[in-house]
Write a protein that holds these residues in place. Structure first.
Motif, PDB file in Angstrom:
ATOM      1  N   ARG A 242       0.828  -1.196   0.000  1.00 35.91           N
ATOM      2  CA  ARG A 242       0.000   0.000   0.000  1.00 35.91           C
ATOM      3  C   ARG A 242       0.866   1.251   0.000  1.00 35.91           C
ATOM      4  NH1 ARG A 242      -1.781  -1.872   5.962  1.00 35.91           N
ATOM      5  NH2 ARG A 242      -0.532  -0.489   7.226  1.00 35.91           N
ATOM      6  N   ASP A 243       2.054   1.212   0.599  1.00 37.26           N
ATOM      7  CA  ASP A 243       2.918   2.387   0.567  1.00 37.26           C
ATOM      8  C   ASP A 243       3.355   2.705  -0.861  1.00 37.26           C
ATOM      9  OD1 ASP A 243       2.708   2.561   3.272  1.00 37.26           O
ATOM     10  OD2 ASP A 243       4.708   1.812   3.708  1.00 37.26           O
ATOM     11  N   HIS A 246       0.563   4.351  -2.575  1.00 33.16           N
ATOM     12  CA  HIS A 246       0.497   5.762  -2.169  1.00 33.16           C
ATOM     13  C   HIS A 246       1.521   6.602  -2.925  1.00 33.16           C
ATOM     14  CE1 HIS A 246       0.246   9.360   0.214  1.00 33.16           C
ATOM     15  NE2 HIS A 246       1.441   9.186   0.738  1.00 33.16           N
ATOM     16  N   SER A 250       0.309   9.379  -5.558  1.00 30.55           N
ATOM     17  CA  SER A 250       0.681  10.769  -5.295  1.00 30.55           C
ATOM     18  C   SER A 250       1.235  11.419  -6.556  1.00 30.55           C
ATOM     19  CB  SER A 250       1.732  10.839  -4.176  1.00 30.55           C
ATOM     20  OG  SER A 250       1.170  10.461  -2.929  1.00 30.55           O
TER      21      SER A 250
ATOM     22  N   ARG C 101       2.666  14.693  -1.636  1.00 31.80           N
ATOM     23  CA  ARG C 101       1.931  13.528  -1.140  1.00 31.80           C
ATOM     24  C   ARG C 101       0.429  13.746  -1.243  1.00 31.80           C
ATOM     25  NH1 ARG C 101       3.693  10.845   4.434  1.00 31.80           N
ATOM     26  NH2 ARG C 101       2.005   9.465   3.722  1.00 31.80           N
ATOM     27  N   GLY C 105      -4.410   9.776   0.493  1.00 31.41           N
ATOM     28  CA  GLY C 105      -3.582   8.618   0.826  1.00 31.41           C
ATOM     29  C   GLY C 105      -3.041   8.698   2.238  1.00 31.41           C
ATOM     30  N   ARG C 106      -2.680   9.904   2.675  1.00 28.04           N
ATOM     31  CA  ARG C 106      -2.195  10.038   4.049  1.00 28.04           C
ATOM     32  C   ARG C 106      -3.313   9.676   5.042  1.00 28.04           C
ATOM     33  NH1 ARG C 106      -0.638  15.570   5.069  1.00 28.04           N
ATOM     34  NH2 ARG C 106       0.132  14.741   7.044  1.00 28.04           N
ATOM     35  N   GLU C 160      -6.979   8.027  -6.003  1.00 24.30           N
ATOM     36  CA  GLU C 160      -6.073   8.291  -4.882  1.00 24.30           C
ATOM     37  C   GLU C 160      -6.489   7.533  -3.633  1.00 24.30           C
ATOM     38  OE1 GLU C 160      -9.003   9.109  -3.954  1.00 24.30           O
ATOM     39  OE2 GLU C 160      -8.481  10.937  -2.864  1.00 24.30           O
ATOM     40  N   CYS C 162      -4.951   5.378  -1.868  1.00 24.56           N
ATOM     41  CA  CYS C 162      -4.626   3.947  -1.953  1.00 24.56           C
ATOM     42  C   CYS C 162      -5.737   3.133  -2.604  1.00 24.56           C
ATOM     43  CB  CYS C 162      -4.287   3.360  -0.580  1.00 24.56           C
ATOM     44  SG  CYS C 162      -2.869   4.140   0.196  1.00 24.56           S
TER      45      CYS C 162
END
Lengths: 290, 290, 290
Positions: A242-243, A246, A250, C101, C105-106, C160, C162
């Motif tokens: 998942r990172d 991301h 992004s 970023r 997602g964050r 976006e 994820c």
């Protein structure tokens, strides 16, 4: 390229790709594999193609590998003794590429690498590679005359075309293994219940329904957004975390927001349809392919 | 091996494996774990076994870990302080293997490593490890008397037997988490709706239905094809990418096409049933295990 | 923290988190992202919170990114030219963190990192980030008034939060791609059929149904077991193999069996409800986070 085993027809953003060996129920050959790979690579960079629809000529979709040819019917060079290290380190060497690599897998990878949505419209029997080539298409529709079969266990070989990886992700591991173990032919209703198909429609309405879905992917939609979505989704089915999703998303939002995204936001504010101009041939963001 | 907690019966290609501690509802013990691992390893290399069917003696399938024993009921050595590095670097050391490794997980890994299709025929309550051991079986059937429960949260421990990895892949992440969080016992109809089961049948018909499915995996099917399919599908659920699937499948088709595949093609051309002769004990291709 | 875009209410183990910009249909802003991240991080370590329920104030859940602000509406710094290497090596640098970023997602990563079960109770329109933020919640319920839309292709940007990773894992790759390509708004019944939702309930009963489910996760259940389960399941969706699941589960069972597990086994033997005392703030086992 002058295709002999498939036919292409362009219709206002849709590329109709028809498997075309009707005398043999569109049986798959090494030549057909090469033509399919070439056609999907060309469609990927042809901005006139927004969606690809794959169907079969006549009463079958694809009856499977043509088992009528001489020698190793799968086109494999039986004089070799390939190892997994060979596959990892020299997949492109001519003897491996031509004598060992699974041709169905090469087609499946080419379909997954295409930047355009792909719809399978299964008009009749889809057996062996006829069933497995469908797995790398995004949406699968079938006529009520269609039949399916992952018959490898009855032919004495292993499944191919990345199907051991894709089928469990589409229908679940239990249904995938059962269909592989049974190795029999089943009808469209079972394929629908098992999750292989989006819908079953009367044979006469199959092409119209495929076109209806395709049109919904085109009008007022960004072709670059669709291309990035498709590539990120298939990449995400694989190893990355998942990172990594991301990170990719992004960058994808970062760059698209400054091109088609600018028009999309403006159209939203002005309550009008957007007029997107970015193209997959020229406007993919700089991090693609990753 | 002289089994005390399970019973085996061979029937013409089918190995019936019955959990057999009926006085305790077939409750799971460390001894049962060892016997199950031994039985699946033996079945994997016994060519007389084409399919394994697992069921329970009496009215339960497996009521969970036997919580009646003394000390740490899970068989763990509480004097240790294991770290993740220990698990990665010395999983086979006796203190880790016997005092730390989850016994349910060892059983699950042994079932996944077996070269034969495995069918779970759930005849009654399947709770805790009784439910999680089913996840590494390929096809799950249940009697309408069966019940299920991922009850770890109510026992105060974490889920085991690779269930945090397998259950989301079988029923989806949302259903998996809900069953883990609820930690209650639910009936066969809910298990069916949630995707845990292939079918629910009347109790009296459970064994016949399991056998019917198993027979469909055997007659006229290549045992080596089934073995490779099973190993590639479970490997593919893990980290490896579609490119790795392509590499493995290429080799699998390459080698099988020259053995059972030759007979399969000949049988197809001659319009007769194939007579496959390759065996998982002797004829797995040279790249297996990878 | 003094929240301006969300409201929190504690009710006996449940944290109600309400998106609260009703004048703009709870449209998402960079400020809201920051407040959501803070709220989920706080809830993760607050032992008074056993379950989080997310809903929206007024008639919408979240109408998507607030496209009414000036400059780059997504909060991105258009003077930069980020690469994938930037994202891998300096994700925390202020210019990347704030200017590149994806804010959605964050938020998604913060929700997945939370040690508490999360339920989404979708009371109305959930569009764009309104739909994608739901994907990192464990259970999704909706009112029959809810609507959904993965509309990125119509805004000209890429998906976006994820979502290219999560949506195929929740609804399958085919349904995920179709919703992304269509980029339209669809109703709760379609979301239910497609697998996005656990249930659709009448609007008046939504909060009661969410609370009923949440209560089932709390009473007599170990909070540490739930925390470990959630973290192992989301980790397991990513790259790691079944062997890694086995390593983590072994340690998780090893340590929990000596704390809440001891009480759980005693309660089972004494036929009484367990009284678990381990807390996610103080009693996570030493291998967490891994």
């Amino acid at each position: 390229m002058n295709y002999e085993t498939i036919r292409l027809r362009h219709d206002n953003g849709i590329l109709w790709l028809t498997l075309h060996r009707p005398a043999t129920l569109n049986a798959f050959t090494v030549q057909m594999a090469g033509e399919l790979i070439h056609a999907f690579e060309s469609a990927s960079d042809d901005d006139a193609v927004r969606v690809v629809i794959v169907t079969g000529e006549g009463k079958a979709f694809c009856a499977g590998m043509d088992l009528g040819s001489g020698g190793n019917v799968f086109g494999l060079d039986e004089s070799l003794s390939p190892t997994l290290a060979d596959m990892e380190q020299r997949l492109g060497d001519p003897d491996i590429a031509n004598g060992v690599r699974d041709t169905g897998g090469r087609v499946a990878l080419a379909i997954m690498a295409c930047k355009k949505p792909v719809i399978g419209a299964v008009n009749g029997a889809a057996v062996g590679i006829g069933s497995t080539m469908l797995l790398s298409m995004d949406v699968r529709l079938a006529s009520d005359q269609a039949r399916f079969g992952f018959v490898f266990g009855r032919v004495g070989i292993a499944p191919e075309a990345c199907s051991t990886w894709l089928l469990p992700r589409i229908v679940g591991v239990s249904q995938a293994l059962e269909w592989f173990y049974r190795a029999d032919v089943f009808d469209a209703q079972e394929a629908l219940r098992g999750g292989l198909l989006r819908a079953v429609v009367p044979a006469a309405g199959l092409r119209a329904e495929a076109e209806r879905i395709a049109r919904g992917f085109i009008s007022g939609r960004s072709a670059v957004s669709a291309a990035l979505t498709r590539q990120m989704v298939y990449a995400g089915l694989g190893t990355h975390e998942r990172d990594q999703a991301h990170r990719l998303e992004s960058l994808a939002v970062f760059y698209t927001s400054q091109k088609d995204g600018r028009e999309g936001v403006a159209a939203f504010r002005e309550r009008r349809e957007p007029r997107f101009t970015s193209t997959p041939s020229k406007d993919m963001p700089p991090f693609y392919p990753w």
